[in-house]
Every structure is written in C-alpha cells, then in structure tokens.
Design an enzyme around this catalytic site. Structure first.
Site, mmCIF file in Angstrom:
data_model
loop_
_atom_site.group_PDB
_atom_site.id
_atom_site.type_symbol
_atom_site.label_atom_id
_atom_site.label_comp_id
_atom_site.label_asym_id
_atom_site.label_seq_id
_atom_site.Cartn_x
_atom_site.Cartn_y
_atom_site.Cartn_z
ATOM 1 N N ARG A 141 0.896 -1.196 -0.157
ATOM 2 C CA ARG A 141 -0.008 -0.033 -0.068
ATOM 3 C C ARG A 141 0.788 1.244 -0.011
ATOM 4 O O ARG A 141 1.858 1.244 0.780
ATOM 5 C CB ARG A 141 -0.820 0.013 1.347
ATOM 6 N N HIS B 81 -1.272 0.297 -10.086
ATOM 7 C CA HIS B 81 -1.707 -0.660 -9.184
ATOM 8 C C HIS B 81 -2.438 -1.583 -9.815
ATOM 9 O O HIS B 81 -3.649 -2.249 -9.838
ATOM 10 C CB HIS B 81 -2.832 -0.002 -8.113
ATOM 11 N N GLU C 13 -3.738 7.377 -4.760
ATOM 12 C CA GLU C 13 -4.209 6.852 -6.339
ATOM 13 C C GLU C 13 -5.508 7.471 -6.822
ATOM 14 O O GLU C 13 -6.359 7.757 -6.072
ATOM 15 C CB GLU C 13 -4.327 5.398 -6.064
HETATM 16 P P1 NAP Z 1 -1.385 -10.944 5.262
HETATM 17 O O1 NAP Z 1 -1.320 -12.394 4.705
HETATM 18 O O2 NAP Z 1 -2.346 -10.710 6.313
HETATM 19 O O3 NAP Z 1 0.046 -10.504 5.461
HETATM 20 C C1 NAP Z 1 0.299 -9.434 5.915
HETATM 21 C C2 NAP Z 1 1.498 -9.359 6.586
HETATM 22 O O4 NAP Z 1 2.041 -8.047 7.043
HETATM 23 C C3 NAP Z 1 1.636 -10.331 8.044
HETATM 24 O O5 NAP Z 1 2.569 -11.236 7.984
HETATM 25 C C4 NAP Z 1 1.631 -9.410 8.886
HETATM 26 O O6 NAP Z 1 2.274 -10.097 10.266
HETATM 27 C C5 NAP Z 1 2.413 -8.067 8.473
HETATM 28 N N1 NAP Z 1 2.030 -7.028 8.902
HETATM 29 C C6 NAP Z 1 0.994 -6.432 9.290
HETATM 30 N N2 NAP Z 1 0.974 -5.095 10.087
HETATM 31 C C7 NAP Z 1 2.146 -5.133 10.185
HETATM 32 C C8 NAP Z 1 3.067 -4.130 10.967
HETATM 33 N N3 NAP Z 1 2.248 -2.833 11.465
HETATM 34 N N4 NAP Z 1 4.244 -4.104 11.073
HETATM 35 C C9 NAP Z 1 5.151 -5.221 10.351
HETATM 36 N N5 NAP Z 1 4.252 -6.054 9.621
HETATM 37 C C10 NAP Z 1 3.172 -5.903 9.713
HETATM 38 O O7 NAP Z 1 -1.957 -10.208 3.835
HETATM 39 P P2 NAP Z 1 -1.689 -10.564 2.362
HETATM 40 O O8 NAP Z 1 -2.567 -11.307 1.753
HETATM 41 O O9 NAP Z 1 -0.017 -11.032 2.232
HETATM 42 O O10 NAP Z 1 -1.629 -9.093 1.614
HETATM 43 C C11 NAP Z 1 -0.708 -8.180 2.125
HETATM 44 C C12 NAP Z 1 -1.257 -6.756 1.576
HETATM 45 O O11 NAP Z 1 -0.763 -6.522 0.017
HETATM 46 C C13 NAP Z 1 -2.629 -6.274 1.697
HETATM 47 O O12 NAP Z 1 -3.182 -5.996 2.896
HETATM 48 C C14 NAP Z 1 -2.750 -5.363 0.497
HETATM 49 O O13 NAP Z 1 -2.536 -4.056 1.174
HETATM 50 C C15 NAP Z 1 -1.690 -5.711 -0.463
HETATM 51 N N6 NAP Z 1 -1.987 -5.954 -1.646
HETATM 52 C C16 NAP Z 1 -1.515 -5.385 -2.878
HETATM 53 C C17 NAP Z 1 -2.193 -5.654 -4.050
HETATM 54 C C18 NAP Z 1 -1.873 -5.016 -5.315
HETATM 55 O O14 NAP Z 1 -2.393 -5.119 -6.259
HETATM 56 N N7 NAP Z 1 -0.588 -4.327 -5.321
HETATM 57 C C19 NAP Z 1 -2.891 -6.836 -4.222
HETATM 58 C C20 NAP Z 1 -3.288 -7.501 -3.289
HETATM 59 C C21 NAP Z 1 -2.482 -7.209 -2.057
HETATM 60 P P3 NAP Z 1 2.063 -9.708 11.774
HETATM 61 O O15 NAP Z 1 0.550 -9.536 12.056
HETATM 62 O O16 NAP Z 1 2.877 -10.464 12.487
HETATM 63 O O17 NAP Z 1 2.719 -8.086 11.776
HETATM 64 C C1 8YV Z 2 -7.042 -4.589 -5.857
HETATM 65 C C2 8YV Z 2 -5.362 -5.012 -3.787
HETATM 66 O O1 8YV Z 2 -6.667 -3.963 -6.828
HETATM 67 O O2 8YV Z 2 -6.372 -6.927 -3.063
HETATM 68 C C3 8YV Z 2 -5.835 -5.902 -2.824
HETATM 69 O O3 8YV Z 2 -5.850 -5.377 -1.574
HETATM 70 O O4 8YV Z 2 -4.959 -3.808 -3.654
HETATM 71 C C4 8YV Z 2 -5.930 -5.312 -5.362
HETATM 72 O O5 8YV Z 2 -5.797 -6.729 -5.606
HETATM 73 C C5 8YV Z 2 -7.818 -3.817 -4.901
HETATM 74 O O6 8YV Z 2 -8.168 -4.484 -3.981
HETATM 75 C C6 8YV Z 2 -9.114 -3.503 -5.914
HETATM 76 O O7 8YV Z 2 -10.061 -2.804 -5.113
#
Ligand code: NAP
Ligand code: 8YV
Length: 326
Positions: A236, A283, A265
């Site tokens: 993010r 994104h 964004e």
């Molecule tokens: P997840 O499995 O919940 O992993 C998040 C990780 O971050 C956990 O291991 C958590 O561990 C750590 N974390 C959370 N808060 C933290 C903090 N304050 N300090 C340090 N570590 C922290 O989630 P995921 O499915 O991998 O997704 C992660 C993130 O990717 C989403 O929340 C979203 O923002 C982003 N994302 C972006 C896209 C894109 O299109 N660019 C797509 C999908 C997701 P702890 O709880 O032990 O801290």
């Molecule tokens: C999407 C994402 O683009 O899953 C997330 O957290 O950032 C992306 O997969 C977004 O959520 C669309 O709303």
C-alpha cells in the site's frame, strides 16, 4: 433463507465494480447502484432495505451509519484498509475480503516489478520502440543487477511468502520483518523494520495499509538500504513517506524504486514520475481477468453464504466474531 427471499435482499454497489461480480449480484440479490460510496447519495428506500455492500473502494463509518439494516461489507480485495473496520466491528457489521485467490498473481507482479526496476526492462523496450537501437546502438548496460542481492520482505504474510518462494528459486538471500516471527520459517527474522533495512539492500514492502504501517518506510529506513539500495512497493502507498522516497532517489541515498501502489491513487507525485530511477505501475498487482474473476467470485460467495448460511467465508480478523442477526 430461500433463494426467492434472498433475491429480495438489497446489496449496495457503489461506483464502478467488476462486471462478473455485478452479474452475479444481479442474479442472486437485488442490486442497488450509486455513483460513489457517499452517504449523501443514500435514499430513504436504501436506508430501509440495504443489508449488504459490495465494496471496491473505501467505506466510511458515515456510510455504514446511513444504512441501519447493513449486515455485511464484502470487500473486493484482500487489503481492507479503506474500510472503517473498527466501526463495522462496533456496529456488529461483518467485513469480508478476498485472500489467497490473488496471492500468486500479486507475487508474480512483484517479481516483474523488481526485475523491471533493477534491469530497466521498460526503458530498454522503449529504446527499441523509439528507434534508438537503430540510431544509437545497444541499450546501455544496467547499473544494477539482481545477482548477489539481499532481499528484505516487509510483511511476510500470504503474498510475502509467495514472493519469497520465487526469490528462493532466483538464489537470493531473504530476510523479513513482521510484528511477529512466523513459526517454522527459516528466513532471518528482524523484529524491527530498521533492523531489516540495515541487513539487506533490497526492500520489498507487501505490508497492509492502516495506522500501524503509516509512512513506516521513511528517510531513515531508505538510507539504511544504502546507495545500492532498491525499494519495491506492492503493498500500500500509505506505508511510504513518498516525499522522503523522492528525496532518497534524487540524492542517491538509494539507487532505484519500483512502485505499484501510491498514497493518493491515481495521483502519482510528480517527483516520482520524473525520477529516472523509478519503475511505476498503476496498481495492477492482481489485475488479470483470471484473478479478478476469482476475487469477484469470492466477494459474491461471501454475500451468498452470509444470507443463505448466515456465515461468512473469509471474514477479516477484526469482525471474525460478528454473528449474523437472527
Ligand atoms: P497477510 O497474509 O495478512 O500478510 C500481511 C503481513 O503483514 C503479515 O505477515 C503481518 O504480520 C504483516 N504486518 C501487518 N501489519 C504489520 C505491521 N504494522 N508491521 C509489520 N508487519 C505487519 O496479507 P496478504 O494477503 O499477504 O496481503 C498483504 C497486503 O498486500 C494487503 O493488505 C494489500 O494491502 C496488499 N495487496 C496489494 C495488491 C496490489 O495489487 N498491489 C494486491 C493484493 C494485496 P504480523 O501480523 O505478524 O505483523
Ligand atoms: C485490488 C488490492 O486492486 O487486494 C488488494 O488489496 O490492492 C488489489 O488486489 C484492489 O483491492 C481493488 O479494489
């Protein structure tokens, strides 16, 4: 609830939404469209009827409060930092997200962005397309290489692990920072982000947004990566101090950055757009038809399960204990 009863349930769909999800919501429920998630657009009829929201963008406490019958917010995306989830929990409103179905796609994108940033592939392609190869000869050698890099992952969750698996195959060393160590994971764990940044030269952020990560990647963290440092953000934009990042890229405090996400964004800071050492994406981490369809299905399956079985499939931790009203 019978299928016919379910078809009368009103689901609010604010703004633009995934076509496949809209088709399924139209088939299973009675969908209500508004231009954006703005409480001033809620009509008296919506107040009386809306029991669910299918959310692509932010859902505020005020919108929740404008809908007294609201039971569930099904977020399209795994990250739900734009939903006021604490308010939802207080009000007994279930919030669901779309974990797992996008993990591999986002990890693939992260690797693409990392390589683009380090080996300058988008610039090399532009060189070919604009005739520079014909006119000026070979594209200059990239200053940076992936070889020998030490990678730090900020957010070793589902996507972080999928990125790490790929980087293992690239033969690179991996360390990570989370608030808690992941049991059974052999990569080096750093209890602070600063400690991780000091130990590596390449930081990949895939941490969620929200108060606990707000501007966590600041000037101090970036400078700890060093002048050969590379920063990649697929998590993010809010986790980064973008002004500090632009300054670090301009001064050579770090070498390059690859960004898929931004704080405001679709606005991208001019300094990041102008920097020659950034690789920027709009994104698109999960943005394939395949994965967006899977996300759409999980988003709608949560609504269907909530109203037919009175159970959510993928509740977010903050509302995991919310029970369906009798
Ligand atoms: P997840 O499995 O919940 O992993 C998040 C990780 O971050 C956990 O291991 C958590 O561990 C750590 N974390 C959370 N808060 C933290 C903090 N304050 N300090 C340090 N570590 C922290 O989630 P995921 O499915 O991998 O997704 C992660 C993130 O990717 C989403 O929340 C979203 O923002 C982003 N994302 C972006 C896209 C894109 O299109 N660019 C797509 C999908 C997701 P702890 O709880 O032990 O801290
Ligand atoms: C999407 C994402 O683009 O899953 C997330 O957290 O950032 C992306 O997969 C977004 O959520 C669309 O709303």
């Amino acid at each position: 609830m019978t299928k016919t009863e379910q078809q009368a349930v009103a689901i609010l769909v604010p703004g633009q939404f995934n076509d496949h999800a809209v088709g399924r919501i139209d088939g299973a429920f009675s969908s209500v469209r508004i231009e954006r998630a703005d409480p001033s657009l809620v009509t008296d009829e919506m107040r009386l009827t809306v029991r669910g929201i299918a959310a692509f963008g932010g859902i505020s406490a005020a919108l929740m409060d404008a809908l007294p019958k609201l039971e569930i917010i099904a977020n399209f995306g795994v990250g739900y930092d734009s939903v006021d989830v604490r308010h939802a929990a207080r009000r007994g409103i279930m919030v669901t997200n779309t974990p797992d179905v996008l993990t591999e796609e986002v990890a693939d994108t992260a690797l693409g962005l990392l390589i683009n940033t380090i080996r300058e592939l988008p610039r090399a392609e532009a060189w070919l397309r604009d005739g520079s190869w014909l006119r000026n000869g070979n594209y200059p050698l990239s200053r940076l290489t992936l070889r020998g890099r030490h990678i730090g992952i900020f957010g070793m969750g589902r996507i972080g692990l999928a990125i790490a698996r790929r980087l293992d195959a690239f033969g690179l060393s991996i360390a990570y920072h989370n608030r808690r160590r992941v049991e059974g994971l052999s990569y080096d764990y750093h209890p602070t982000l600063k400690g991780l940044a000091e130990a590596v030269d390449t930081l990949i952020s895939v941490a969620p947004g929200g108060a606990s990560t707000e501007k966590a990647v600041n000037a101090e963290i970036l400078s700890a990566l060093g002048p050969n440092g590379v920063f990649v953000n697929i998590g993010r934009g809010s986790t980064v101090d973008e002004s500090a990042l632009a300054a670090a890229l301009a001064s050579g405090s770090i070498a390059a950055a690859g960004l898929d996400v931004f704080a405001d964004e679709p606005n991208v800071p001019a300094a990041l757009l102008a920097a020659p050492n950034t690789s920027l994406l709009p994104h698109v981490g999960s943005a394939s038809q395949h994965t967006r369809r899977a996300m759409a299905d999980l988003c709608v399956d949560n609504l269907v399960s909530w109203f037919s079985q009175r159970k959510a499939l993928t509740p977010v931790p903050e509302t995991a204990n919310v029970k369906a009203r009798p």
